[in-house]
Design an enzyme around this catalytic site. Structure first.
Site, PDB file in Angstrom:
ATOM      1  N   ALA A  27       0.835  -1.212   0.000  1.00  0.00           N
ATOM      2  CA  ALA A  27       0.000   0.000   0.000  1.00  0.00           C
ATOM      3  C   ALA A  27       0.865   1.255   0.000  1.00  0.00           C
ATOM      4  O   ALA A  27       0.560   2.229  -0.696  1.00  0.00           O
ATOM      5  CB  ALA A  27      -0.931  -0.019   1.210  1.00  0.00           C
ATOM      6  N   GLY A 107       6.857  -2.030  15.953  1.00  0.00           N
ATOM      7  CA  GLY A 107       6.273  -1.823  17.267  1.00  0.00           C
ATOM      8  C   GLY A 107       6.805  -0.560  17.927  1.00  0.00           C
ATOM      9  O   GLY A 107       7.460   0.269  17.265  1.00  0.00           O
ATOM     10  N   SER A 110      10.439   0.403  17.483  1.00  0.00           N
ATOM     11  CA  SER A 110      10.695   0.964  16.147  1.00  0.00           C
ATOM     12  C   SER A 110      10.239   2.421  16.078  1.00  0.00           C
ATOM     13  O   SER A 110      10.847   3.238  15.380  1.00  0.00           O
ATOM     14  CB  SER A 110       9.963   0.139  15.089  1.00  0.00           C
ATOM     15  OG  SER A 110      10.381  -1.197  15.160  1.00  0.00           O
ATOM     16  N   ASP A 132       1.385  -8.553  18.927  1.00  0.00           N
ATOM     17  CA  ASP A 132       0.989  -8.467  20.338  1.00  0.00           C
ATOM     18  C   ASP A 132      -0.153  -7.486  20.623  1.00  0.00           C
ATOM     19  O   ASP A 132      -0.697  -7.483  21.722  1.00  0.00           O
ATOM     20  CB  ASP A 132       2.199  -8.056  21.197  1.00  0.00           C
ATOM     21  CG  ASP A 132       3.235  -9.164  21.279  1.00  0.00           C
ATOM     22  OD1 ASP A 132       2.864 -10.329  21.047  1.00  0.00           O
ATOM     23  OD2 ASP A 132       4.412  -8.861  21.563  1.00  0.00           O
ATOM     24  N   ALA A 191     -10.917 -21.988  27.642  1.00  0.00           N
ATOM     25  CA  ALA A 191      -9.876 -22.498  28.555  1.00  0.00           C
ATOM     26  C   ALA A 191     -10.402 -22.501  29.985  1.00  0.00           C
ATOM     27  O   ALA A 191     -11.197 -21.623  30.361  1.00  0.00           O
ATOM     28  CB  ALA A 191      -8.643 -21.604  28.463  1.00  0.00           C
TER      29      ALA A 191
END
Ligand code: ATP
Length: 325
Positions: A27, A107, A110, A132, A191
């Protein structure tokens, strides 16, 4: 605000790779070319700026990558870029190619790098790319959805074998500082207990006693999801087995969660981010981090974005605790 019209930009991916980064690169490249900008791909994150590993990109440079995981520009963690000298070298190499601004996909580490590059007079726009989802200024980061779907598929497969053996399966998913993947996977697989860095638990009190209680009510196999930042699956399985007498097996999903074809959500978010990065640069707007809030594109000053806090909605764990019996 940049004072002059930006005609040449660069793009790099940095930190951990995330599925959807390629869609963002595509993009950026095609949006820039549509505005008659020249666009350069920098390989291996900030290392590519230091080592002058930079290539001009064209329309066909980004063909057939929208559906591929990883990053065609490669990524890296660059200790050398942490130094002032490294940052000066990186900026000098940008100038050598006439690159006036950079798009940084990664992230928050960076983004700190982007701030430093900007201080060397190479302004940047940042795109959140990390599985994350731990970037505060955005509801969503590139790669998060694909990583969760991969983890989901893996846990579903484990469930078949755990069920056959009446075992407990302790599955470690990614998330050093944040439990977004764990909390959502815990809910999605039902869970018995989900352990996240934001809410430490006691194995005896919070896990083993619940296993014993639900076993009395007829439950025969148990899935425990643990975020990597909240404990080790191996240790937890050992402790659970010792304390409950139920065979417990650890599985660390690890880097498999980073790979694979990006989902629709990741491709769409990445494409919107990449397009928006070039829109901002074409208006002379720099030093921003782009994000999504309630599915609307937003952008914040890098400093402001880095100072924001984001917290996991712990009600996800409460809902799961009520339903997993
Ligand atoms: P992830 O979320 O996948 O870990 P990230 O971008 O947070 O991604 P980091 O390893 O923290 O990953 O940062 C990537 C790179 O950014 C570092 O290797 C370094 O080159 C640069 N970087 C990180 N922090 C700084 C900083 N404070 N100043 C300059 N550069 C930085």
């Amino acid at each position: 605000m940049a004072e002059q019209e930006i005609r040449k930009i660069g793009v790099l991916t940095s930190g951990g790779d995330a599925p959807g980064m390629n869609a963002a690169i595509r993009a950026v490249v095609r949006s820039a070319l549509s505005k008659n900008m020249k666009v350069y791909g920098v390989h291996h994150g900030y290392n590519g700026l230091l080592e002058d590993d930079i290539e001009e990109m064209h329309i066909r440079s980004v063909s057939e990558i929208i559906h591929r995981g990883g990053t065609v520009l490669y990524t890296a963690r660059s200790p050398e870029f942490l130094t002032l000298q490294g940052q000066q070298t990186a900026a000098a190499n940008c100038r050598k190619h006439g690159i006036e601004a950079m798009v940084i996909i990664g992230g928050d580490g960076s983004f700190r790098g982007a701030k430093d590059l900007s201080a060397q007079e190479v302004p940047c726009v940042c795109i959140p790319g990390t599985i994350d989802n731990d970037i505060a200024c955005t509801d969503y980061t590139i790669g998060y959805d694909t990583a969760m779907n991969t983890a989901l598929e893996m846990v579903d497969k484990l469930r078949d074998t755990m069920l056959s053996h009446d075992r407990c399966s302790v599955v470690e998913v990614m998330g050093h500082r944040a439990g977004y993947i764990a909390a959502n996977i815990g809910l999605a697989v039902g869970a018995l207990v989900t352990v996240v860095p934001e809410k430490p638990l006691d194995v005896d009190k919070d896990i083993v006693s619940k296993m014993k209680f639900t076993k009395k009510m007829g439950k025969k196999h148990f899935i425990i999801i643990v975020a990597e930042g909240a404990g080790s699956a191996e240790q937890m399985a050992k402790e659970i087995e010792e304390k409950s007498g139920i065979e417990a097996r650890p599985t660390v999903l690890g880097h498999v969660q980073r790979g694979g074809a990006p989902t629709v959500r990741d491709r769409v978010a990445a494409t919107r981010f990449g397009y928006q990065a070039v829109e901002l640069l074409s208006k002379g707007i720099t030093d921003r981090v782009i994000g999504l809030r309630a599915d609307d594109l937003v952008d914040f000053d890098i400093d402001e974005a880095l100072s924001m806090k984001k917290s996991l909605d712990l009600s996800l764990l409460d809902i799961n605790a009520t339903l997993s019996v």
